[in-house]
Scaffold this motif. Structure first.
Motif, PDB file in Angstrom:
ATOM      1  N   LYS A   1       0.828  -1.200   0.000  1.00  0.00           N
ATOM      2  CA  LYS A   1       0.000   0.000   0.000  1.00  0.00           C
ATOM      3  C   LYS A   1       0.872   1.264   0.000  1.00  0.00           C
ATOM      4  O   LYS A   1       0.605   2.217  -0.729  1.00  0.00           O
ATOM      5  CB  LYS A   1      -0.896  -0.019   1.249  1.00  0.00           C
ATOM      6  CG  LYS A   1      -1.789   1.174   1.377  1.00  0.00           C
ATOM      7  CD  LYS A   1      -2.772   1.019   2.524  1.00  0.00           C
ATOM      8  CE  LYS A   1      -2.352   1.876   3.691  1.00  0.00           C
ATOM      9  NZ  LYS A   1      -3.426   2.007   4.702  1.00  0.00           N
TER      10      LYS A   1
ATOM     11  N   HIS B   1       1.258   4.028  -3.000  1.00  0.00           N
ATOM     12  CA  HIS B   1       1.049   5.453  -2.739  1.00  0.00           C
ATOM     13  C   HIS B   1       2.259   6.281  -3.199  1.00  0.00           C
ATOM     14  O   HIS B   1       2.112   7.319  -3.850  1.00  0.00           O
ATOM     15  CB  HIS B   1       0.807   5.653  -1.242  1.00  0.00           C
ATOM     16  CG  HIS B   1       0.840   7.073  -0.797  1.00  0.00           C
ATOM     17  ND1 HIS B   1      -0.246   7.914  -0.919  1.00  0.00           N
ATOM     18  CD2 HIS B   1       1.842   7.817  -0.253  1.00  0.00           C
ATOM     19  CE1 HIS B   1       0.086   9.103  -0.465  1.00  0.00           C
ATOM     20  NE2 HIS B   1       1.333   9.079  -0.057  1.00  0.00           N
TER      21      HIS B   1
ATOM     22  N   ASN C   1      -0.236   0.969  10.215  1.00  0.00           N
ATOM     23  CA  ASN C   1      -1.452   0.652   9.475  1.00  0.00           C
ATOM     24  C   ASN C   1      -2.535   0.005  10.330  1.00  0.00           C
ATOM     25  O   ASN C   1      -2.282  -0.424  11.443  1.00  0.00           O
ATOM     26  CB  ASN C   1      -1.111  -0.318   8.336  1.00  0.00           C
ATOM     27  CG  ASN C   1      -0.609   0.414   7.110  1.00  0.00           C
ATOM     28  OD1 ASN C   1      -1.195   1.401   6.676  1.00  0.00           O
ATOM     29  ND2 ASN C   1       0.495  -0.067   6.558  1.00  0.00           N
TER      30      ASN C   1
ATOM     31  N   ASP D   1      -8.068   1.300  11.881  1.00  0.00           N
ATOM     32  CA  ASP D   1      -9.514   1.035  11.883  1.00  0.00           C
ATOM     33  C   ASP D   1      -9.853  -0.358  12.397  1.00  0.00           C
ATOM     34  O   ASP D   1     -10.923  -0.573  12.968  1.00  0.00           O
ATOM     35  CB  ASP D   1     -10.110   1.258  10.481  1.00  0.00           C
ATOM     36  CG  ASP D   1      -9.295   0.615   9.367  1.00  0.00           C
ATOM     37  OD1 ASP D   1      -8.161   0.164   9.624  1.00  0.00           O
ATOM     38  OD2 ASP D   1      -9.799   0.559   8.234  1.00  0.00           O
TER      39      ASP D   1
ATOM     40  N   TYR E   1       2.953   8.260  10.756  1.00  0.00           N
ATOM     41  CA  TYR E   1       1.662   8.345  10.066  1.00  0.00           C
ATOM     42  C   TYR E   1       0.789   7.203  10.575  1.00  0.00           C
ATOM     43  O   TYR E   1       1.188   6.039  10.463  1.00  0.00           O
ATOM     44  CB  TYR E   1       1.830   8.168   8.554  1.00  0.00           C
ATOM     45  CG  TYR E   1       2.768   9.151   7.907  1.00  0.00           C
ATOM     46  CD1 TYR E   1       2.272  10.239   7.189  1.00  0.00           C
ATOM     47  CD2 TYR E   1       4.149   8.983   7.985  1.00  0.00           C
ATOM     48  CE1 TYR E   1       3.133  11.133   6.577  1.00  0.00           C
ATOM     49  CE2 TYR E   1       5.015   9.879   7.387  1.00  0.00           C
ATOM     50  CZ  TYR E   1       4.505  10.952   6.689  1.00  0.00           C
ATOM     51  OH  TYR E   1       5.356  11.831   6.081  1.00  0.00           O
TER      52      TYR E   1
ATOM     53  N   SER F   1      -2.553   5.134   9.969  1.00  0.00           N
ATOM     54  CA  SER F   1      -3.346   4.981   8.752  1.00  0.00           C
ATOM     55  C   SER F   1      -4.414   3.893   8.888  1.00  0.00           C
ATOM     56  O   SER F   1      -4.184   2.854   9.503  1.00  0.00           O
ATOM     57  CB  SER F   1      -2.387   4.633   7.611  1.00  0.00           C
ATOM     58  OG  SER F   1      -3.087   4.215   6.481  1.00  0.00           O
ATOM     59  N   ASP F   2      -5.576   4.149   8.303  1.00  0.00           N
ATOM     60  CA  ASP F   2      -6.633   3.141   8.266  1.00  0.00           C
ATOM     61  C   ASP F   2      -6.396   2.192   7.102  1.00  0.00           C
ATOM     62  O   ASP F   2      -5.813   2.574   6.088  1.00  0.00           O
ATOM     63  CB  ASP F   2      -8.005   3.809   8.097  1.00  0.00           C
ATOM     64  CG  ASP F   2      -8.479   4.458   9.397  1.00  0.00           C
ATOM     65  OD1 ASP F   2      -7.741   4.368  10.403  1.00  0.00           O
ATOM     66  OD2 ASP F   2      -9.571   5.046   9.393  1.00  0.00           O
ATOM     67  N   ASN F   3      -6.872   0.976   7.246  1.00  0.00           N
ATOM     68  CA  ASN F   3      -6.693  -0.033   6.216  1.00  0.00           C
ATOM     69  C   ASN F   3      -7.259   0.423   4.875  1.00  0.00           C
ATOM     70  O   ASN F   3      -6.641   0.244   3.834  1.00  0.00           O
ATOM     71  CB  ASN F   3      -7.391  -1.322   6.666  1.00  0.00           C
ATOM     72  CG  ASN F   3      -6.982  -2.503   5.833  1.00  0.00           C
ATOM     73  OD1 ASN F   3      -5.876  -2.537   5.298  1.00  0.00           O
ATOM     74  ND2 ASN F   3      -7.870  -3.470   5.697  1.00  0.00           N
ATOM     75  N   LYS F   4      -8.410   1.024   4.937  1.00  0.00           N
ATOM     76  CA  LYS F   4      -9.134   1.366   3.715  1.00  0.00           C
ATOM     77  C   LYS F   4      -8.524   2.582   3.000  1.00  0.00           C
ATOM     78  O   LYS F   4      -8.803   2.823   1.841  1.00  0.00           O
ATOM     79  CB  LYS F   4     -10.595   1.678   4.028  1.00  0.00           C
ATOM     80  CG  LYS F   4     -11.343   0.537   4.689  1.00  0.00           C
ATOM     81  CD  LYS F   4     -11.746  -0.536   3.670  1.00  0.00           C
ATOM     82  CE  LYS F   4     -12.490  -1.679   4.319  1.00  0.00           C
ATOM     83  NZ  LYS F   4     -11.681  -2.471   5.267  1.00  0.00           N
ATOM     84  N   HIS F   5      -7.727   3.351   3.720  1.00  0.00           N
ATOM     85  CA  HIS F   5      -7.228   4.593   3.141  1.00  0.00           C
ATOM     86  C   HIS F   5      -5.770   4.493   2.722  1.00  0.00           C
ATOM     87  O   HIS F   5      -5.051   3.622   3.165  1.00  0.00           O
ATOM     88  CB  HIS F   5      -7.389   5.738   4.157  1.00  0.00           C
ATOM     89  CG  HIS F   5      -8.794   5.974   4.562  1.00  0.00           C
ATOM     90  ND1 HIS F   5      -9.135   6.438   5.810  1.00  0.00           N
ATOM     91  CD2 HIS F   5      -9.955   5.770   3.888  1.00  0.00           C
ATOM     92  CE1 HIS F   5     -10.454   6.517   5.895  1.00  0.00           C
ATOM     93  NE2 HIS F   5     -10.966   6.120   4.741  1.00  0.00           N
ATOM     94  N   SER F   6      -5.389   5.445   1.904  1.00  0.00           N
ATOM     95  CA  SER F   6      -3.985   5.612   1.581  1.00  0.00           C
ATOM     96  C   SER F   6      -3.313   6.226   2.819  1.00  0.00           C
ATOM     97  O   SER F   6      -3.969   6.419   3.839  1.00  0.00           O
ATOM     98  CB  SER F   6      -3.873   6.532   0.370  1.00  0.00           C
ATOM     99  OG  SER F   6      -2.534   6.631   0.005  1.00  0.00           O
TER     100      SER F   6
END
Ligand code: IMP
Ligand code: MG
Length: 333
Positions: free
Chosen positions: A18, A22, A277, A280, A325, A327-332
């Motif tokens: 991921k 990105h 990561n 969420d 950073y 970060s949520d799984n679903k997001h960049s």
């Protein structure tokens, strides 16, 4: 000339793909280089609404960036061509974008057979250990000696040092806890998963820009040792986080994030950008726990665990302080 590096700072499956994806989109790279491992790794990548699982070919190919399997890698030729086909069928332009270092090593059928037979440490059975064993035994087969690979071969020295300016994203496979030198030996893979491993692929240290460490807010491990404590939280994490191997489909054992081990991995890799990561997934579990000094440490809220981690992981006196950073799984990122 510049090389950024993406490394796993846990036991693999931290969603390095991921981060690479990105960075490819935003980083103006000329090359993406996979610097270690074989088809034991599995990257699950969502690109323009389609799901791809790659094992060998680096994520740069999704953006038309030259994608190179480096000298630190071992290659299963059949798997390589299968992946090329799948990418083509998915509409990805692979023509002239996919390369293998001449001095990468080949995983033979014999390697596969041997890895399948002896599995005391719970390998992925992809022939990795035997292929690296033969490399270091000086009896291995090089990519340059494999006729079918001729159109894809590339000399890393010529490509990076003789053909004008390059900007390289080095993509590691597996992670710190599986590293042959720094992992929990013998429950490790057979390659160098750290920043040092990237440098073995014709990357001089003076080119290194950012080193991106990738972790999850909890840990997972696949293999023979017992890793998951008995706590009903972990089967739930596995379910919410969909923690099943991209390569073998095995359930991943789960545990809380060990902050001291993470700190060590950050230090040894020289990480200056750290992505945590799957926030969420923990939010869904609604429990904020990590391991510090060998024991569980509990937090009241997401905000509390974040600020604690930031304080513990960032050292303002460091020459290259770590930027964090979450970060949520679903997001960049
Ligand atoms: P090998 O790399 O197949 O020899 O396996 C050695 C150890 O590394 C085993 O515990 C594997 O499950 C683990 N491993 C190898 N590749 C990956 C990966 O991409 N993600 C997670 N674990 C991996
Ligand atoms: Mg993986």
């Amino acid at each position: 000339m510049r090389a950024d590096i993406v490394v796993g700072v846990q036991a693999g499956d931290e969603a390095k793909g991921k981060v690479t994806h990105h960075l490819c989109k935003n980083g103006s790279y000329t090359h993406v280089l996979r610097f270690n491992g074989g088809c034991n790794a599995g990257h699950t990548i969502y690109h323009e609404g389609k799901k791809f699982i790659t094992h060998h070919i680096p994520a740069g190919v999704f953006y038309g960036i030259k994608s190179v399997i480096g000298s630190g890698c071992v290659v299963n030729v059949k798997q390589f061509f299968k992946e090329l086909e799948e990418l083509k069928e998915g509409g990805i332009d692979v023509e002239g974008n996919v390369f293998i270092a001449r001095n990468a090593h080949i995983i033979t059928d014999e390697h596969l057979e041997q890895d399948g037979r002896d599995n005391s440490i719970g390998t992925t059975k992809r022939g990795n250990g035997p292929a690296y064993r033969d490399k270091y035994n000086r009896s291995g087969l090089l990519a340059k000696d494999c006729v079918e690979l001729k159109p894809y071969l590339l000399d890393l020295y010529e490509e990076f040092h003789e053909n004008g300016p390059v900007r390289i994203l080095c993509e590691g496979a597996q992670g710190f806890e599986l590293d042959i030198d720094w992992g929990d030996y013998p429950y490790v893979t057979s390659s160098h998963c750290t920043t040092a491993g990237a440098l073995l692929n014709a990357i001089p240290y003076s080119w290194i820009g950012n080193v991106w460490g990738v972790a999850k807010i909890y840990e997972t491990y696949v293999g023979a040792k017992k890793f998951e404590p008995d706590d009903p939280a972990f089967p739930l994490l596995r379910k919410y986080g969909e923690e099943f191997g991209a390569t073998t489909g095995r359930p991943r054992q789960c545990n809380w994030l060990d902050l001291d081990r993470l700190y060590k991995a950050v230090k040894i890799n020289g990480v200056n950008r750290l992505v945590i990561n799957k926030m969420d997934v923990m939010r869904q579990l609604d429990r904020w726990t990590l391991i510090k000094d060998g024991g569980e440490k509990h937090f009241e809220s997401e905000q509390e665990i974040k600020s604690y981690m930031s304080k513990q992981l960032t050292d303002p006196l460091e020459r290259r302080p770590v930027l964090l950073y979450f970060s949520d799984n679903k997001h960049s990122i």
